[in-house]
Design an enzyme around this catalytic site. Structure first.
Site, short mmCIF file in Angstrom:
data_model
loop_
_atom_site.label_atom_id
_atom_site.label_comp_id
_atom_site.label_asym_id
_atom_site.label_seq_id
_atom_site.Cartn_x
_atom_site.Cartn_y
_atom_site.Cartn_z
N SER A 130 0.81 -1.22 0.00
CA SER A 130 0.00 0.00 0.00
C SER A 130 0.85 1.27 0.00
O SER A 130 0.34 2.35 -0.22
CB SER A 130 -0.94 0.02 1.21
N LYS A 167 1.24 4.25 7.06
CA LYS A 167 0.46 5.11 6.17
C LYS A 167 1.02 6.52 6.19
O LYS A 167 1.78 6.89 7.07
CB LYS A 167 -1.02 5.15 6.61
#
Lengths: 207, 207
Positions: A130, A167
Site C-alpha cells: 500500500s 500510512k
DNA sequence: TTGACAACCTAACATATGTTAGGTATCCTA
DNA sequence: TAGGATACCTAACATATGTTAGGTTGTCAA
C-alpha cells in the site's frame, strides 16, 4: 582535536550528563552551582571547550550548547567510525501492551547510529504494497521513532485493532486521513481508536 | 494520550525538529518567530501541550522543554544477538581503480550480518529517481555484492564512464538492456564498455 | 443561546541570563 | 625569570526570557 585539561573534562562530562537527564543543556550558572564556582569562571571553561572544538556555543543565547566531540576522525578510515545500536524488531502488536513490551519483540538487530538517532526506536516489518508510492515495499523493515503525534505529510505507523500499519498522514482536510501512497488503494479516515505509534525515520530492505 | 489540535501538532513538530537540528530546545519566542505569532500565544500552546501530556516544561527556565509523547515505550535492556559487519560507502568511482580501492571509500558503516552476507559488499548512494519503480529513491543507499555478471531481472550497479549507476538488467532480447524502472525513463542498450560492478542485495534509507 | 475552548493579540513585569571588565594565585615552560 | 595558560574571584550590565493580565474572534457542542 586539542587535549582537554582535567577540569575541562569534568565540565564537559557534566554537560553531557545533564543533557542526558533533562533533555536540554544546562545554563552557565547551573554548571557553576554544581561545581561551586562563579558563572564567569564557567564562562571561561566554555570558551576553552569551544576553542578546542569540543563544544558549540551560540553567543548570548541561554542553554545554547551542543557537544561536538562525537565527530569522526578525518581522513581514510580503516576502522569503525560509528557504533551500532541494538534495535528491536516488533512483530505482532498485542492490544493493551506497550509497543516495546517483551512480548512484542521478535529479535534485535544492530543498526548504525546515524539511522537510529532516538531512544526506543524500533523496526517494523511492512506488510502489503500500500505504500509503494513512497518507495516502501512489501517485506521492507521501517525504522520507527515512537511518538504519539505527527504532522501532515509524515509517514507514520498507526495501530488499528491488533495491527500496526504504515500510512501517510493527510491533515489538510477536516478529518485526518490515512493515505496509502499506492494509487490502487483509497485513503481512509482515521477512526477514534486509531493510535499513532510513531514516525517512520528510516527503511531497510534485503533482496 | 489526549488528542491534539492541528496547530498544537505543528508546534510539537517544530520543537522536535528544532531539537534534532540544534541539540537544544527552542525558546518561546523562537517558536513564535517561526509561526509569526506572539510569545504569549506560544505560551498558551505550550501549556496546552503540557496539560495534554506531550510536553514537559520547567517553569520560568528558558528552553527547559522536553517532549514526552514517547512514554509507554520504555525498552528493555538490549543485548547482542547478532554481529555487525563494517561496510564501506563508495563515493566517486575513479576510473581504472578497483571499486573497493581506498581512494573510493568515504567511510565505513556497521550493518547487521543478515543484510550483508558476502565479503567485499559495499554501499552506494543512489542518485536520481530512475529506479523509483523498484522502491529505490534518490538518496537511498544500496547494498551491493560485487560480481561481474548478473542475471535477467537483477538490479545491478554498472559503471558507465566515471559513474556508478543502478539499473535493472533486461536480457530477454537480443541485446542487453539497462532498464530504469521509473517509466519516465527509457531503457538503454548496454555499450561494450559498460561494466557490471555488482548486484544490489539490500537497501538503506534514512528520512 | 450560552459556555467552553482554541487561537490569536497588546502591553508590561521581574529576573535569570550570557557576557564583560578587571583582579589574584598557581603552575609549567622557555 | 619572565610569560603564558589555567582556574578561580567580585561586580556590574544589557537584555532576552518566561510569565501574567486582560483582551478579541471564531468554532462547536449542550
Amino acid at each position: 582535536m586539542e587535549q582537554l585539561t582535567a577540569r575541562q573534562g569534568e565540565i564537559l562530562g557534566f554537560i553531557r550528563a545533564f543533557i542526558d537527564r533533562h533533555g536540554y543543556p544546562p545554563t552557565v550558572r547551573e554548571i557553576g552551582r554544581h561545581f561551586r564556582i562563579q558563572s564567569s569562571s564557567v564562562f571561561d571553561h566554555l570558551e576553552a571547550l569551544k576553542r578546542k572544538g569540543h563544544l558549540e556555543k551560540q553567543g548570548f543565547k541561554p542553554r545554547a550548547l551542543r557537544i561536538r566531540d562525537d565527530r569522526g576522525v578525518e581522513g581514510p578510515v580503516t576502522y569503525s567510525e560509528e557504533e551500532s545500536v541494538l534495535v528491536p524488531i516488533v512483530g505482532r502488536v498485542a492490544a493493551g501492551l506497550p509497543i516495546l513490551a517483551e512480548e512484542n519483540i521478535e529479535e534485535r538487530v544492530p543498526l548504525p547510529q546515524r539511522l537510529v538517532r532516538h531512544k526506543n526506536s524500533f523496526l517494523l516489518r511492512v506488510q502489503g504494497d500500500s505504500m509503494t508510492g513512497s518507495g516502501i515495499l512489501d517485506g521492507d523493515h521501517v525504522i520507527v521513532r515512537p511518538q504519539a503525534w505527527a504532522n501532515h505529510g509524515d509517514i507514520v505507523v498507526v495501530r488499528m485493532e491488533d495491527e500496526a500499519t504504515v500510512k501517510k498522514l493527510d491533515m489538510s482536510r477536516d478529518k485526518i486521513f490515512l493515505v496509502p501512497t499506492n494509487p490502487a488503494y483509497k485513503p481512509m479516515p482515521a477512526k477514534p481508536n486509531t493510535l499513532i505509534l510513531g514516525k517512520v525515520v528510516g527503511l531497510i530492505r534485503g533482496y
